[in-house]
Design a protein around this motif. Sequence first.
Motif, short mmCIF file in Angstrom:
data_model
loop_
_atom_site.label_atom_id
_atom_site.label_comp_id
_atom_site.label_asym_id
_atom_site.label_seq_id
_atom_site.Cartn_x
_atom_site.Cartn_y
_atom_site.Cartn_z
N UNK A 65 0.89 -1.28 0.19
CA UNK A 65 0.14 -0.06 0.01
C UNK A 65 0.83 1.38 0.02
N UNK A 66 1.90 1.23 0.93
CA UNK A 66 2.74 2.44 0.73
C UNK A 66 3.57 2.73 -0.54
N UNK A 67 3.92 1.64 -1.01
CA UNK A 67 4.79 1.67 -2.18
C UNK A 67 3.84 2.21 -3.37
N UNK A 68 2.58 1.51 -3.47
CA UNK A 68 1.56 2.08 -4.56
C UNK A 68 1.21 3.52 -4.43
N UNK A 69 1.27 3.97 -3.18
CA UNK A 69 0.76 5.39 -2.73
C UNK A 69 1.89 6.30 -3.63
N UNK A 70 3.13 5.71 -3.28
CA UNK A 70 4.33 6.91 -3.53
C UNK A 70 4.63 6.65 -5.03
N UNK A 71 4.85 5.26 -5.36
CA UNK A 71 5.36 5.00 -6.58
C UNK A 71 4.70 4.37 -7.65
N UNK A 72 3.39 4.21 -7.27
CA UNK A 72 2.42 3.24 -8.30
C UNK A 72 3.02 1.95 -8.50
N UNK A 73 3.86 1.20 -7.80
CA UNK A 73 4.16 -0.02 -8.21
C UNK A 73 4.67 -0.65 -6.79
N UNK A 74 4.42 -2.31 -6.98
CA UNK A 74 4.56 -2.97 -5.88
C UNK A 74 6.31 -2.90 -5.57
N UNK A 75 6.54 -2.95 -4.17
CA UNK A 75 7.93 -3.05 -3.99
C UNK A 75 8.60 -4.43 -4.08
N UNK A 76 7.80 -5.62 -4.65
CA UNK A 76 8.58 -6.87 -4.79
C UNK A 76 8.14 -7.38 -6.06
N UNK A 77 8.95 -8.30 -6.68
CA UNK A 77 8.71 -8.90 -7.89
C UNK A 77 7.84 -10.14 -7.46
N UNK A 78 8.38 -10.85 -6.46
CA UNK A 78 7.81 -11.87 -6.12
C UNK A 78 7.47 -12.22 -4.48
N UNK A 79 6.49 -13.11 -4.32
CA UNK A 79 6.23 -13.22 -2.82
C UNK A 79 6.49 -14.68 -2.24
N UNK A 80 6.94 -15.17 -1.40
CA UNK A 80 7.07 -16.50 -0.94
C UNK A 80 6.56 -16.51 0.57
N UNK A 81 5.52 -17.06 0.56
CA UNK A 81 4.62 -17.29 1.97
C UNK A 81 4.77 -18.69 2.53
N UNK A 82 5.43 -18.66 3.72
CA UNK A 82 5.63 -20.05 4.38
C UNK A 82 4.75 -20.20 5.63
N UNK A 83 4.68 -21.29 5.98
CA UNK A 83 3.72 -21.66 7.24
C UNK A 83 4.34 -21.38 8.41
N UNK A 84 3.96 -21.80 9.52
CA UNK A 84 4.40 -21.55 10.99
C UNK A 84 5.04 -23.06 11.35
N UNK A 85 5.74 -22.58 12.63
CA UNK A 85 6.39 -23.71 13.25
C UNK A 85 5.37 -24.55 14.00
N UNK A 86 5.25 -25.65 14.48
CA UNK A 86 4.41 -26.22 15.46
C UNK A 86 5.43 -27.48 16.20
N UNK A 87 4.83 -28.04 17.30
CA UNK A 87 5.35 -29.23 17.66
C UNK A 87 5.30 -30.43 16.61
N UNK A 88 5.80 -31.57 17.09
CA UNK A 88 5.68 -32.97 16.20
C UNK A 88 4.29 -33.40 16.41
N UNK A 89 3.49 -33.01 17.39
CA UNK A 89 2.06 -33.57 17.56
C UNK A 89 1.06 -32.22 16.78
N UNK A 90 1.67 -31.12 16.20
CA UNK A 90 0.70 -30.36 15.67
C UNK A 90 0.39 -29.11 16.51
#
Length: 1004
Positions: free
Chosen positions: A628-653
């Motif tokens: 949102x801040x980059x679009x507001x100021x520069x009209x483009x995203x600040x990243x070319x790609x996104x990688x979204x990972x999960x969270x860590x949990x115990x072995x029982x979940x």
Amino acid sequence: MLLSRIGALSPRRAAARPGLLLRCWARSAGSAEGGTAEPSAGPGRVGEATKYRDSVLLPRTNFPMIVSGQELVERELEIQRLCGFSELYAWQRARKAKKEFCLHDGPPYANGDPHVGHALNKILKDIRNRFEVLRGRHVHYVPGWDCHGLPIELKALGDPAGTKDLAPLQIRRKAREFAEGAVARQRAAFRRWGVVADWDECYRTSEGRYEAGELRVFREMHAKGFVYRDYKPVFWSPSTRTALAEAELEYNPRHVSRAVYVTFPLTTPPAKLASSAVNWGSVAVLVWTTQPWSIQVNQAICFMPNTQYSLVRRADSSQLLLVATECIETLAAKLGAQLDPVGTFAGSELEGGVCQHPTVPGKTLPLLPGNHVTVGKGTGLVHVAPAHGMEDFGVATHFKLPVECMVDEDGRFTETAGPELRGQAIVAEGMDSVISMLRAAGALVKEEDFVHSYPYDWRSKQPVIIRASKQWFINVDSLKDKAKEALQKVRVTPESARGGLMAMLDQRTYWCISRQRSWGVPIPVFYHRETDEPLLNRHTVSHVAQLFAEKGSDCWWELPLDSLLPPEVLKKSKAGAANDYVRGEDVLDIWFDSGVSWAAVLPEADPRADVYVEGRDQLGGWFQSSLLTSIAVRNKAPYRSLLVHGFTVTETGDKMSKSVGNVVDPDTIINGGEDPSVSPPYGADVLRWWVAESNIFSEVQIGPKALNSAQENINKLRNKLRFMLGNLHDFDPRSHAVDPKDTHYIDQYLLHLLRDFSIKVTDAYSEFDAGRVIRLLQAFITRDLSSFYFTIIKDRLYCDAADSLGRRSCQTVLWEILDGVTRAVAPIVPHLAEDLYLHTPGHDEGETLFRSGWMKSSSMWKKPGLEEAVEGACAIRDSFLSVVSAHKAPEYELTIAIEPGLLFELMESLQEEPTSTCSQLTELMMSSRTTLLSSMPRDLPHDALVTSGSFLINLEGGVIREESAYSLAATPCSMSRCPRCRRYTAESLDCLCPRCQTVLAGTK
């Protein structure tokens, strides 16, 4: 020969894969990979084995098979020093490179010790960065920390109530010290994990230079009209006395509210229904709410225009109630009373009706249409408290209702609520009082406990309320279309996360960016003492930003007002004197702090990162605030790609929690716990392997099982690499390497496989798929090396002359494989890789793996015809081993008959003489002697084992296809077993085979 003239080959076919072969060392049985065992002479021949022991070239290396415990920890630290882990980032930035790779580090929060969530995120990033360093790119990776915000303030100060007696600068000093301590601990941990970064130029959101850049972004957004001040309801935390953004909420699904059914007497019937034969003077509108305290500030009652409503009469009291028709049956059960319909009409006909407020004498409430009303719960009618509900505020804005807030920052009723309620907490005694007032007025029909999901302050873990106040906002509604358009050009992994990003953007219309705290970046606004009008423009913000860059944001409280508002700035602003104003006390939302990091950290030439990598909680957090801040100021995203990972949990979940005691500490993983038998030291590479091997797009489990598995896999890998290293003890690639075109075909075939492996590994790293790298690595080592190549070459390695072409050919390829595999795994386990590199021959003093480049493979290794020749031979060998067990194969002589054609020519390239005990075909067959004929002899011995098969040759993309039949006969060897190499190629038991005689003669 056919190999020199065949064109491009088709891909290898599963039917011809050598993976079906059984593990066997037929030439020198008893030597384990990585071990130093010597050939066994068998029963009764111990003396002969001892006699020739020293002439067998067994593996020899001082690279340990297993390193564990404290020795492992110390070795990793030593490797970091010897191989310049801390200098690698500066080195790669200084070298010449054609391409840049920028991974922008999302700032972890500086409010505690490092945890396994940090490890997952930082190591995942480092694996990719190390790969890019090896590829020869300039890696731009500046680590940072988010240092402001209430959680830090609370931890630094302890009891929140104590902050009331502290001046802002006192609070800020304590919070800064706490944050700096957390940064130091986290940074030390990240470096111990082997993370390569610009540790000398880390960014912190609390640094003056960063804060100045943040204000410049704020200035541009304000100048473009995206930033505004308004009086509207926001999420408010009474426990921490500040406004919150939605990203700062967590929902408690087991929250219990005191819900009530309340009647509002109808004083003026709706115009369209006034003429009906109903005694409207006895009608009451029935409302259900989970926030009884808010009835005191009620301004209207809303209905659904397109829903049917009914007047019902309670059988037990004759009371007439107005409710949604669809709710009658449920209400009757809830109230324990029969409800008889008296009249039914459309919701739209209710407009114009007026009700009496049940507890505020003389106050009337209009009936108004509202699209936010539902019939899923309650009565189909809702009361409207514009200061305490987002949708209620929308109704008030549309119908010009008053927005009156009767609740203060502590969540207590103000004087405007009346003397009975003043000072009472709305969720405690204030709630009791309002319900008592409703009961006394005869308006309370029923009270019940209602369990539902309710927003809580993610810091204090206490319920929040909605409360109208003057705040600063960003108009997300005017940005979201451009933001969604920009997101379409961004690669999102996994793709399913894109929907979450879009949905969260759709849900937001505005973003509250002001916080009522001391520890943060001050909003650079001044308010007129008399009018409360804000003074905020390009000139004032630019001046304050310059002061922050020079002195830090503490100067907002330290400097006199005329320094913050000097005459020249006031003149440009066309404002009065400095003493006409007071400085604002609010600070910026920390999501705004971190969301403008692109402006402070990314390269000025193109401030757009190749990738942002964070957990899925950032879909509504850093990913969105950055966008949102980059679009507001520069009209483009600040990243070319996104990688979204999960969270860590115990072995029982289960989610990890300090209170539960199931937290897995990265420091304990690496260095071990108080009891090594319970918590052994695994070292950093095990932690890194766990990250690489995990399915990062789901919940990532960690515990003893996962860590032991990672350790076992690393030890297996170490053993295979050690085997190759041990067989290179007398090899220097600079003087002993054989030109690939002169190596044995089986050796060339492994180079061919190595090239395929290197291409696939490169693709996997490029897609952030370290798990696929591990799978490719394990398959290559287990199937292609251990079960196939190592099984075949041991006789040549151990028993050929040290400087023979055959042995040097094998060593040349082993060196290439060892080098390739070491580089392939280096981004994941850099300590092991650098240690191997130090032990591998052919490197200059002081040279390190990460300064020497990526996997080296040549297109020349894809030799035409090679694949078909070796895999054709492997298909024949599979037929042989289907009638003879693998460990018995050396006891047989093999006759192979193939009709003249392509397959025969391919086999001829492996054995030019009709019969041979030392041809490449014999080596592949694992027999003691191989005879290649165009037809099977008629006079086969009676004990010959005969079988047959076929092999499909597919060349030049299917242009050349030929299925060739073959037959083979295996007969027991007619010769004796050589006491040195244990092949059945000697004239007698007491005699060496010709090959061993020649080798020993050459060593004298």
